[in-house]
Design an enzyme around this catalytic site. Sequence first.
Site, PDB file in Angstrom:
ATOM      1  N   GLY A  87      56.817-109.971 -20.764  1.00 50.60           N
ATOM      2  CA  GLY A  87      55.814-108.344 -22.214  1.00 50.60           C
ATOM      3  C   GLY A  87      57.147-107.705 -21.494  1.00 50.60           C
ATOM      4  CG  HIS A  88      61.152-105.392 -20.076  1.00 50.81           C
ATOM      5  ND1 HIS A  88      61.917-105.206 -20.382  1.00 50.81           N
ATOM      6  CD2 HIS A  88      61.012-104.861 -19.741  1.00 50.81           C
ATOM      7  CE1 HIS A  88      62.704-104.366 -20.307  1.00 50.81           C
ATOM      8  NE2 HIS A  88      62.081-103.402 -19.725  1.00 50.81           N
ATOM      9  CG  PHE A  89      60.300-104.894 -24.909  1.00 44.67           C
ATOM     10  CD1 PHE A  89      59.190-104.037 -24.215  1.00 44.67           C
ATOM     11  CD2 PHE A  89      61.364-104.683 -24.223  1.00 44.67           C
ATOM     12  CE1 PHE A  89      59.565-102.786 -23.693  1.00 44.67           C
ATOM     13  CE2 PHE A  89      61.876-103.921 -23.613  1.00 44.67           C
ATOM     14  CZ  PHE A  89      60.852-103.143 -23.168  1.00 44.67           C
TER      15      PHE A  89
END
Length: 151
Positions: A53-55
């Site tokens: 999720g990052h990123f």
Amino acid sequence: MITDTCILHIEEVLELLPHRFPFLLVDRVLNFEKGKFLRAVKNVSFNEPFFQGHFPGKPIFPGVLILEAMAQATGILAFKSMGKLAPGEFYYFAAIDEARFKRPVQPGDQMILNVEFIKERCGVARFKGIATVNEEMACEASMMCARRKEI
């Protein structure tokens, strides 16, 4: 690639730090001198869970985790410099000041964590930390840790 002598392997790091996967961010200690400095390594792998999720499509090691890696390195230096803890004591991360991020850290990078002992008073120690990748500064900060009774 690092060619320094490895002073503390992961097994010894695990004896000093309470952190475990996925939050253990020091892979080994390359060199240290009690009361002076410590140099450690964090190998950044695409398999780290936060990269999902990052990123998405542009994985970047979170800046807060660079700071955490430096804080863990200061914890090891504190243990090695200020001695073993009494029963019921713990080293707590107490403060961070003047944090600056200079370049992104990405999967495949080898992050070198350099921490320097500045001073200690009444169980509170001040450190200066610099994280580098390929000898280029990624992050710098001043940090403090405190030797206190467990909460």
